[in-house]
Design a protein around this motif. Structure first.
Motif, PDB file in Angstrom:
ATOM      1  N   LYS A 256       0.819  -1.212   0.000  1.00 25.82           N
ATOM      2  CA  LYS A 256       0.000   0.000   0.000  1.00 25.82           C
ATOM      3  C   LYS A 256       0.856   1.268   0.000  1.00 25.82           C
ATOM      4  CE  LYS A 256      -4.065  -2.014   2.274  1.00 25.82           C
ATOM      5  NZ  LYS A 256      -3.606  -3.404   2.160  1.00 25.82           N
ATOM      6  N   ILE A 257       2.114   1.156   0.426  1.00 27.50           N
ATOM      7  CA  ILE A 257       3.015   2.299   0.412  1.00 27.50           C
ATOM      8  C   ILE A 257       3.744   2.315  -0.925  1.00 27.50           C
ATOM      9  CG2 ILE A 257       5.069   3.321   1.485  1.00 27.50           C
ATOM     10  CD1 ILE A 257       4.176   2.083   4.118  1.00 27.50           C
ATOM     11  N   ASN A 258       3.812   3.480  -1.549  1.00 26.64           N
ATOM     12  CA  ASN A 258       4.328   3.535  -2.923  1.00 26.64           C
ATOM     13  C   ASN A 258       5.753   4.068  -3.045  1.00 26.64           C
ATOM     14  OD1 ASN A 258       4.005   6.203  -2.381  1.00 26.64           O
ATOM     15  ND2 ASN A 258       2.472   6.622  -3.947  1.00 26.64           N
ATOM     16  N   SER A 259       6.508   4.026  -1.955  1.00 28.61           N
ATOM     17  CA  SER A 259       7.890   4.489  -2.057  1.00 28.61           C
ATOM     18  C   SER A 259       8.772   3.737  -1.076  1.00 28.61           C
ATOM     19  CB  SER A 259       7.977   5.997  -1.774  1.00 28.61           C
ATOM     20  OG  SER A 259       7.616   6.272  -0.436  1.00 28.61           O
ATOM     21  N   LEU A 260      10.081   3.732  -1.377  1.00 30.38           N
ATOM     22  CA  LEU A 260      11.071   3.092  -0.521  1.00 30.38           C
ATOM     23  C   LEU A 260      12.060   4.139  -0.022  1.00 30.38           C
ATOM     24  CD1 LEU A 260      11.996  -0.091  -2.608  1.00 30.38           C
ATOM     25  CD2 LEU A 260      10.842  -0.075  -0.396  1.00 30.38           C
ATOM     26  N   ASN A 261      12.689   3.846   1.102  1.00 30.77           N
ATOM     27  CA  ASN A 261      13.795   4.663   1.571  1.00 30.77           C
ATOM     28  C   ASN A 261      14.859   4.706   0.474  1.00 30.77           C
ATOM     29  OD1 ASN A 261      16.703   4.253   2.819  1.00 30.77           O
ATOM     30  ND2 ASN A 261      15.590   5.629   4.174  1.00 30.77           N
ATOM     31  N   ALA A 262      15.501   5.863   0.311  1.00 32.33           N
ATOM     32  CA  ALA A 262      16.461   6.050  -0.781  1.00 32.33           C
ATOM     33  C   ALA A 262      17.583   5.015  -0.759  1.00 32.33           C
ATOM     34  CB  ALA A 262      17.051   7.457  -0.723  1.00 32.33           C
ATOM     35  N   SER A 263      18.114   4.719   0.425  1.00 32.79           N
ATOM     36  CA  SER A 263      19.228   3.767   0.494  1.00 32.79           C
ATOM     37  C   SER A 263      18.762   2.344   0.208  1.00 32.79           C
ATOM     38  CB  SER A 263      19.912   3.838   1.859  1.00 32.79           C
ATOM     39  OG  SER A 263      19.030   3.461   2.900  1.00 32.79           O
ATOM     40  N   VAL A 264      17.514   2.021   0.589  1.00 30.67           N
ATOM     41  CA  VAL A 264      16.968   0.687   0.302  1.00 30.67           C
ATOM     42  C   VAL A 264      16.760   0.521  -1.200  1.00 30.67           C
ATOM     43  CG1 VAL A 264      14.999  -0.847   0.639  1.00 30.67           C
ATOM     44  CG2 VAL A 264      15.887   0.462   2.573  1.00 30.67           C
ATOM     45  N   ALA A 265      16.149   1.532  -1.827  1.00 28.31           N
ATOM     46  CA  ALA A 265      15.914   1.483  -3.270  1.00 28.31           C
ATOM     47  C   ALA A 265      17.246   1.374  -4.017  1.00 28.31           C
ATOM     48  CB  ALA A 265      15.157   2.734  -3.717  1.00 28.31           C
ATOM     49  N   ALA A 266      18.226   2.153  -3.586  1.00 29.29           N
ATOM     50  CA  ALA A 266      19.537   2.095  -4.226  1.00 29.29           C
ATOM     51  C   ALA A 266      20.136   0.699  -4.097  1.00 29.29           C
ATOM     52  CB  ALA A 266      20.474   3.129  -3.597  1.00 29.29           C
ATOM     53  N   GLY A 267      19.978   0.090  -2.922  1.00 33.04           N
ATOM     54  CA  GLY A 267      20.519  -1.238  -2.692  1.00 33.04           C
ATOM     55  C   GLY A 267      19.902  -2.292  -3.597  1.00 33.04           C
ATOM     56  N   VAL A 268      18.584  -2.224  -3.769  1.00 34.89           N
ATOM     57  CA  VAL A 268      17.898  -3.196  -4.630  1.00 34.89           C
ATOM     58  C   VAL A 268      18.385  -3.070  -6.067  1.00 34.89           C
ATOM     59  CG1 VAL A 268      15.670  -3.926  -5.558  1.00 34.89           C
ATOM     60  CG2 VAL A 268      15.847  -3.265  -3.156  1.00 34.89           C
ATOM     61  N   VAL A 269      18.494  -1.839  -6.546  1.00 30.11           N
ATOM     62  CA  VAL A 269      18.937  -1.628  -7.927  1.00 30.11           C
ATOM     63  C   VAL A 269      20.388  -2.064  -8.101  1.00 30.11           C
ATOM     64  CG1 VAL A 269      19.350   0.086  -9.732  1.00 30.11           C
ATOM     65  CG2 VAL A 269      17.294   0.248  -8.312  1.00 30.11           C
ATOM     66  N   MET A 270      21.237  -1.788  -7.119  1.00 33.55           N
ATOM     67  CA  MET A 270      22.640  -2.205  -7.225  1.00 33.55           C
ATOM     68  C   MET A 270      22.752  -3.721  -7.340  1.00 33.55           C
ATOM     69  SD  MET A 270      24.955   0.306  -4.798  1.00 33.55           S
ATOM     70  CE  MET A 270      23.792   0.998  -3.618  1.00 33.55           C
ATOM     71  N   TYR A 271      21.917  -4.431  -6.597  1.00 34.53           N
ATOM     72  CA  TYR A 271      21.952  -5.894  -6.695  1.00 34.53           C
ATOM     73  C   TYR A 271      21.343  -6.386  -8.003  1.00 34.53           C
ATOM     74  CZ  TYR A 271      24.211  -7.178  -2.385  1.00 34.53           C
ATOM     75  OH  TYR A 271      25.176  -7.371  -1.422  1.00 34.53           O
ATOM     76  N   ASP A 272      20.401  -5.646  -8.572  1.00 33.53           N
ATOM     77  CA  ASP A 272      19.897  -5.988  -9.917  1.00 33.53           C
ATOM     78  C   ASP A 272      21.031  -5.928 -10.926  1.00 33.53           C
ATOM     79  OD1 ASP A 272      17.257  -6.644  -9.509  1.00 33.53           O
ATOM     80  OD2 ASP A 272      16.468  -4.636  -9.917  1.00 33.53           O
ATOM     81  N   VAL A 273      21.858  -4.869 -10.816  1.00 31.43           N
ATOM     82  CA  VAL A 273      23.003  -4.732 -11.736  1.00 31.43           C
ATOM     83  C   VAL A 273      23.980  -5.874 -11.508  1.00 31.43           C
ATOM     84  CG1 VAL A 273      24.958  -3.297 -12.383  1.00 31.43           C
ATOM     85  CG2 VAL A 273      22.756  -2.217 -11.852  1.00 31.43           C
ATOM     86  N   LEU A 274      24.288  -6.168 -10.265  1.00 27.52           N
ATOM     87  CA  LEU A 274      25.254  -7.225  -9.938  1.00 27.52           C
ATOM     88  C   LEU A 274      24.796  -8.577 -10.473  1.00 27.52           C
ATOM     89  CD1 LEU A 274      27.848  -8.024  -8.386  1.00 27.52           C
ATOM     90  CD2 LEU A 274      26.401  -8.408  -6.392  1.00 27.52           C
ATOM     91  N   ARG A 275      23.537  -8.915 -10.224  1.00 24.65           N
ATOM     92  CA  ARG A 275      23.004 -10.209 -10.704  1.00 24.65           C
ATOM     93  C   ARG A 275      22.993 -10.260 -12.229  1.00 24.65           C
ATOM     94  NH1 ARG A 275      19.572  -9.914  -6.053  1.00 24.65           N
ATOM     95  NH2 ARG A 275      18.147  -8.559  -7.208  1.00 24.65           N
ATOM     96  N   ASN A 276      22.619  -9.143 -12.859  1.00 26.38           N
ATOM     97  CA  ASN A 276      22.531  -9.102 -14.317  1.00 26.38           C
ATOM     98  C   ASN A 276      23.887  -9.301 -14.974  1.00 26.38           C
ATOM     99  OD1 ASN A 276      22.190  -7.196 -17.050  1.00 26.38           O
ATOM    100  ND2 ASN A 276      20.370  -8.377 -16.497  1.00 26.38           N
ATOM    101  N   ARG A 277      24.929  -8.875 -14.276  1.00 28.24           N
ATOM    102  CA  ARG A 277      26.273  -9.020 -14.811  1.00 28.24           C
ATOM    103  C   ARG A 277      26.848 -10.404 -14.542  1.00 28.24           C
ATOM    104  NH1 ARG A 277      29.739  -3.434 -14.250  1.00 28.24           N
ATOM    105  NH2 ARG A 277      28.390  -2.146 -15.550  1.00 28.24           N
ATOM    106  N   GLY A 278      26.085 -11.218 -13.834  1.00 31.45           N
ATOM    107  CA  GLY A 278      26.495 -12.597 -13.597  1.00 31.45           C
ATOM    108  C   GLY A 278      27.619 -12.759 -12.619  1.00 31.45           C
ATOM    109  N   LYS A 279      27.767 -11.763 -11.676  1.00 39.22           N
ATOM    110  CA  LYS A 279      28.845 -11.841 -10.691  1.00 39.22           C
ATOM    111  C   LYS A 279      28.399 -12.642  -9.470  1.00 39.22           C
ATOM    112  CE  LYS A 279      31.588  -9.227 -13.101  1.00 39.22           C
ATOM    113  NZ  LYS A 279      32.797  -9.739 -13.701  1.00 39.22           N
TER     114      LYS A 279
END
Length: 279
Positions: A256-279
Motif C-alpha cells: 500500500k506504500i508507494n515508495s522506498l527509503n532512498a538507500s533501500v531502493a539504491a541497494g535493490v537496484v545495485m543488486y539488480d546490476v550485480l546479478r545481471n552481470r552474472g557476478k
C-alpha cells in the motif's frame, strides 16, 4: 526548607537561543551530532593551514557578522576550492567548537579524501570491468549516504558521485553508517550533476534514473557501462537531471506504500546490476 522543583516539568526559559532543559539540550545535541563528531578545525590560522595543505574539507563555517578581514579571505579561498561556505549563528559555532576560541571561523573536515571522476573510471579499468557508477542527486541524510556506500562496496560499484551543495558529505555519521566501507569506495564530489551526466554519456556510460514511473529494473540488461541516479529522499530526482537520463527504471511495488527509503531502493537496484552481470 528546600523548594521542590521536581514537578515543574523542565519549564525553564531558553537562554541565548539555546534550549536550557535537559530534554531540549539532548535534542539540540542530537540534531547536531553529525558536525559534533567531525574533525572540527578551529580558528583562522588553523583553517588557513588546512586550506593551504589541500586537506579534504566538508564545509567552512563563519559566524554571522564575522565575514570580514582574514575570515573573508579564507571564505574566498574556500569557494575557489569548491568548498561550501556557510554563515552560522555564533552560539552554534561556540557549541560546535566546545567553547574553544574560534575567532568566528571553523572548518569541518571530511573523514576521507574525495576522488575525481577519472579515478572512478581508472578503478573500473584496473578491475577489467565495465564502469558501474552511482550518482546521488541531493541525498541529504548522512545515514542514507553511509548505507548506500556500504551496499556499493558489497556490489562492486566503482564509484559514487555526489554534488558539492545540498548533499550530505563524507562526515563522521556517513563513515559510521557505512561500517567502514567508505575507506574502500571512491566518492567524487562535483559542481553540477547534469554536466557530469553529459560527461559520463560522452564516455560511453548509459545513465538510468530511478522513479516510480519507469521500466522494471529487473528487465534491463545492465551488462553495459552504467550509472544509476538516486534522487533526493523527499522530491526525488530534479527535472533537469531526469531529462538528462537515457532511461528511467522502477522497482515493482506490491504493498500500500508507494515508495522506498532512498538507500533501500539504491541497494535493490545495485543488486539488480550485480546479478545481471552474472557476478
Amino acid at each position: 526548607m528546600k523548594k521542590d522543583y521536581s514537578n515543574r516539568n523542565g519549564s525553564f526559559k531558553k537562554k541565548d537561543g539555546i534550549p536550557n532543559t535537559e530534554k531540549n539540550r539532548r535534542k539540540y545535541e542530537n540534531k547536531n551530532q553529525n558536525e559534533l563528531h567531525n574533525d572540527v578545525i578551529i580558528g583562522r590560522n588553523c583553517v588557513k593551514e588546512a586550506l593551504r595543505s589541500g586537506r579534504a574539507i566538508e564545509k567552512l563555517l563563519v559566524a554571522s557578522g564575522s565575514m570580514n578581514g582574514s575570515a573573508k579571505e579564507l571564505a574566498a579561498t574556500a569557494k575557489e576550492k569548491g568548498i561550501p561556505v556557510k554563515e552560522t549563528d555564533a552560539k552554534k559555532l561556540d557549541f560546535l567548537c566546545g567553547g574553544t576560541a574560534h575567532q568566528g571561523i571553523a572548518a569541518i573536515a571530511a573523514v576521507k579524501e574525495y576522488c575525481s571522476v577519472d579515478d572512478i573510471f581508472e578503478c573500473a579499468e584496473k578491475r577489467n570491468e565495465k564502469p558501474f557508477i552511482i550518482l546521488l542527486d541531493e541525498i541529504e541524510d548522512p545515514h542514507n549516504l553511509g548505507a548506500i556506500i556500504r551496499t556499493a562496496e558489497c556490489t562492486g560499484v566503482h564509484g559514487i558521485i555526489i554534488p558539492k551543495r545540498r548533499s550530505a558529505g563524507l562526515g563522521y555519521t556517513v563513515g559510521k553508517a557505512s561500517a567502514g566501507a567508505v575507506e574502500y569506495v571512491n566518492v567524487a564530489r562535483v559542481t553540477n550533476i547534469c554536466n557530469t551526466i553529459e560527461n559520463l554519456k560522452e564516455r560511453g556510460v548509459w545513465v538510468f534514473g530511478t522513479d516510480m514511473n519507469g521500466v522494471d529494473s529487473s528487465n534491463i540488461d545492465f551488462d553495459i557501462p552504467v550509472a544509476i541516479v538516486i534522487g533526493n529522499e523527499g522530491k526525488g530526482m530534479g527535472r533537469l537531471v531526469r531529462d538528462k537520463c537515457d532511461g528511467i527504471i522502477s522497482l515493482p511495488m506490491r504493498g500500500k506504500i508507494n515508495s522506498l527509503n532512498a538507500s533501500v531502493a539504491a541497494g535493490v537496484v545495485m543488486y539488480d546490476v550485480l546479478r545481471n552481470r552474472g557476478k
